[in-house]
Design a protein around this motif. Structure first.
Motif, short mmCIF file in Angstrom:
data_model
loop_
_atom_site.label_atom_id
_atom_site.label_comp_id
_atom_site.label_asym_id
_atom_site.label_seq_id
_atom_site.Cartn_x
_atom_site.Cartn_y
_atom_site.Cartn_z
N SER A 81 0.81 -1.28 -0.20
CA SER A 81 -0.02 -0.12 0.00
C SER A 81 0.78 1.19 0.02
O SER A 81 2.12 1.27 0.25
N PHE A 82 0.11 2.36 -0.22
CA PHE A 82 1.03 3.72 -0.18
C PHE A 82 -0.26 4.88 -0.18
O PHE A 82 -1.37 4.56 -0.55
N LYS A 83 0.05 6.10 0.19
CA LYS A 83 -0.68 7.02 0.44
C LYS A 83 -0.39 8.01 -0.65
O LYS A 83 0.78 8.38 -0.93
N THR A 84 -1.11 8.84 -1.12
CA THR A 84 -1.08 9.95 -2.09
C THR A 84 -1.89 11.20 -1.61
O THR A 84 -2.90 11.08 -1.18
N SER A 85 -1.46 12.41 -1.97
CA SER A 85 -2.40 13.46 -1.75
C SER A 85 -1.78 14.69 -2.49
O SER A 85 -0.79 14.67 -2.87
N PHE A 86 -2.72 15.66 -2.61
CA PHE A 86 -2.45 16.74 -3.41
C PHE A 86 -2.07 18.06 -2.18
O PHE A 86 -2.57 18.23 -1.10
N SER A 87 -1.12 18.84 -2.62
CA SER A 87 -0.90 20.18 -1.71
C SER A 87 -0.92 21.30 -2.77
O SER A 87 0.34 21.50 -3.31
N PRO A 88 -1.43 22.07 -2.45
CA PRO A 88 -1.46 23.53 -3.33
C PRO A 88 -0.29 24.65 -2.62
O PRO A 88 -0.53 24.46 -1.54
#
Length: 239
Positions: free
Chosen positions: A29-36
């Motif tokens: 598994s892994f996690k992804t995210s956006f950050s502006p």
């Protein structure tokens, strides 16, 4: 050897094999995210949105990452290859027709990092009142093969004089770097809550279902092992 002894030996072998294979129950598994970089962008200006990856649980790590970018062309100008900058040591391939972004590196990594930074330019004028920025069909590759990720989304509200980027309910959390105002008026209780707030993505790749049952399963394994050993000793004493 009697039939009962053979049965006890077989049970013990099965228990040992179950114990040896229990570490492979959970999927990679892994996690992804956006950050502006900002929560507000004036029409005609740009905003940079980072694609982050964290909590990689895939043996030695991953060596590639792919995803499809979906954005509202009524709000943002068309993305090009030069709009995307990837992390040091990573290569990229961007297909502007399919909006598919593919990144790779030599060797595995399991570190938390910003994989890519995307520069989006808001149009001077738009009739749209809202839009979305998505990364879908996320997939990473590790030692055991491909690992499916979970889509991440930014909902976009268009206002006079700017575009507000806000987290979409239920999607991966968006890090808002503008929330750095003075906290003098907050109570200690609220400050502690803010300090302990988890800013990571909530969208894990799901486990295979073993997480809720691994402890009861191991307890049953131990009990069966004890019962088998006691039966074996009784049989051995009788003979």
């Amino acid at each position: 050897m009697s039939m009962r002894k053979k049965l006890v030996v077989v049970m013990l072998i099965v228990l040992v094999l179950l114990c040896l294979t229990k570490s492979n129950v959970m999927a990679a598994s892994f996690k992804t995210s956006f950050s502006p970089t900002t929560a507000v962008v004036q029409q005609g200006s740009t905003v940079e949105v980072s694609i982050n990856i964290s909590d990689i649980d895939a043996g030695n790590g991953i060596y590639s990452f792919t995803g499809v970018l979906e954005y509202d062309t009524e709000v943002f100008e068309t993305l090009t290859d030069s709009s995307i900058v990837v992390a040091s040591g990573w290569s990229k391939d961007f297909d502007p027709q399919a909006n598919k972004l593919t990144m790779g590196r030599n060797g595995f990594t399991s570190e938390n990092l910003t994989l890519a930074t995307i520069t989006l330019k808001a149009k001077q004028t738009t009739n749209a009142t809202n839009a979305t920025l998505k990364l879908t069909q996320i997939k990473a590759s590790g030692p055991e093969g491909d690992i499916d990720g979970t889509d991440i989304t930014c909902s976009v509200q268009v206002q006079s004089g700017g575009v507000i980027i806000q987290p979409d309910p239920g999607a991966n959390e968006i890090v808002d770097p503008t929330v750095n105002e003075p906290q003098e008026n907050l109570t200690n209780e609220v400050q502690n809550i803010v300090a302990n707030e988890d800013n990571s993505s909530n969208s894990d790749v799901p486990y295979t279902g073993a997480e809720d049952y691994i402890v009861p399963f191991m307890a049953v394994v131990v009990i069966l092992g004890i019962i088998s050993f006691i039966n074996y000793k009784k049989i051995d004493d009788e003979n």
